[in-house]
Design an enzyme around this catalytic site. Structure first.
Site, short mmCIF file in Angstrom:
data_model
loop_
_atom_site.label_atom_id
_atom_site.label_comp_id
_atom_site.label_asym_id
_atom_site.label_seq_id
_atom_site.Cartn_x
_atom_site.Cartn_y
_atom_site.Cartn_z
N ASP A 157 0.79 -1.24 0.00
CA ASP A 157 0.00 0.00 0.00
C ASP A 157 0.82 1.29 0.00
O ASP A 157 0.47 2.25 0.70
CB ASP A 157 -0.98 -0.02 1.19
CG ASP A 157 -1.93 -1.19 1.15
OD1 ASP A 157 -1.87 -1.98 0.19
OD2 ASP A 157 -2.74 -1.34 2.08
N LYS A 181 -6.54 -4.74 -3.52
CA LYS A 181 -7.21 -5.49 -2.46
C LYS A 181 -8.25 -4.60 -1.76
O LYS A 181 -7.97 -3.45 -1.44
CB LYS A 181 -6.18 -6.03 -1.45
CG LYS A 181 -5.39 -4.96 -0.73
CD LYS A 181 -4.38 -5.61 0.21
CE LYS A 181 -3.53 -4.59 0.93
NZ LYS A 181 -4.22 -3.68 1.81
N CYS A 186 -2.48 -2.91 7.56
CA CYS A 186 -2.39 -3.84 6.43
C CYS A 186 -1.13 -4.71 6.46
O CYS A 186 -1.15 -5.84 5.98
CB CYS A 186 -2.48 -3.07 5.12
SG CYS A 186 -4.14 -2.41 4.87
C1 C5J Z 1 -3.22 0.23 5.50
C2 C5J Z 1 -5.10 1.33 6.46
N1 C5J Z 1 -2.60 0.19 4.34
N2 C5J Z 1 -6.37 1.49 6.33
N3 C5J Z 1 -4.51 0.63 5.49
O1 C5J Z 1 -2.63 -0.05 6.52
O2 C5J Z 1 -4.49 1.85 7.38
#
Ligand code: C5J
Length: 222
Positions: free
Chosen positions: A24, A129, A162
């Site tokens: 991400d 995702k 994530c």
């Molecule tokens: C990730 C999030 N990438 N919503 N997403 O950690 O924090």
């Protein structure tokens, strides 16, 4: 078999069965005007891992080893977005709303794309995702199994969301995972610290951690 000094004990892997996962590294998490900032997060906390991930990507590419990039995003019609997720946290602008970088966390929009420093090269797998877990509703497991990948070097943001979720789900599927300590960041530095400890406690109950230098030195010596 290459062995890396790691916590809680040395990490062994076969070079033909290892991949780098970058989780991400998107504008929506790293840049102003995106999803993370709309939730009130301090973006400065997650900037340090960007250069580290870029260095690891360069080293994996030089060694001819696979790199997988994930991005958390939803379909434009929001059919894969649970209402609870859209409403959670009462953000100023919600997932799917228009923001300065296009619709927030929507696949294909500028904000959901990767930051330039960590962007994929042609031929590298990109996994879109809808959840925190990179295996949920994606082809990741099938892809890794087809290529006999058993070891994952994990990087990305955010450590306790994530990154941790994906590492736990990879562990449950039988992968040996090494989280790169300076290759991941959280908006909450104390959550990062405790997550690294939790993942490696109890004899590496979820996996291993090590600083990027050890991974880079080992790849350079191959
Ligand atoms: C990730 C999030 N990438 N919503 N997403 O950690 O924090």
């Amino acid at each position: 078999m290459p062995t890396l000094e790691a916590t809680p004990f040395p990490y062994e892997f076969d070079i033909d069965h290892i991949a780098l996962i970058c989780i991400d590294m998107q504008r929506d998490f790293c840049l102003p005007g995106g999803f993370a900032e709309s939730l009130g997060n301090d973006l400065s906390n997650i900037q340090p891992c960007i250069k580290v991930i870029a260095d690891l990507q360069a080293a994996f590419r030089k060694a001819g080893l696979p790199i997988i990039h994930t991005k958390e995003c939803h379909k434009p019609d929001l059919s894969d977005l649970p209402t609870a997720k859209r409403n959670r946290g009462n953000p100023k602008i919600k997932i799917g709303d228009m923001g300065p970088m296009g619709r927030i966390l929507i696949d294909g929009e500028e904000g959901s794309d990767f930051i330039l420093d960590n962007a994929p090269l042609e031929g590298e797998l990109v996994i879109s995702k809808p959840g925190k877990d990179a295996f949920y509703d994606t082809i990741l497991h099938e892809y890794l199994m087809k290529r006999n990948i058993s070891n994952l070097v994990i990087t990305g943001v955010t450590t306790e969301v994530c990154v941790q979720t994906t590492m736990r789900c990879a562990n449950d599927r039988g992968y040996d995972c090494l989280l790169v300590e300076d290759g991941t960041d959280s908006f909450f530095p104390e959550f990062k610290e405790v997550t690294l400890r939790a993942l490696t406690a109890q004899g590496g109950i979820v996996g291993w951690t090590a600083p990027s230098k050890r991974v880079l030195d080992l790849l350079a010596a191959l």
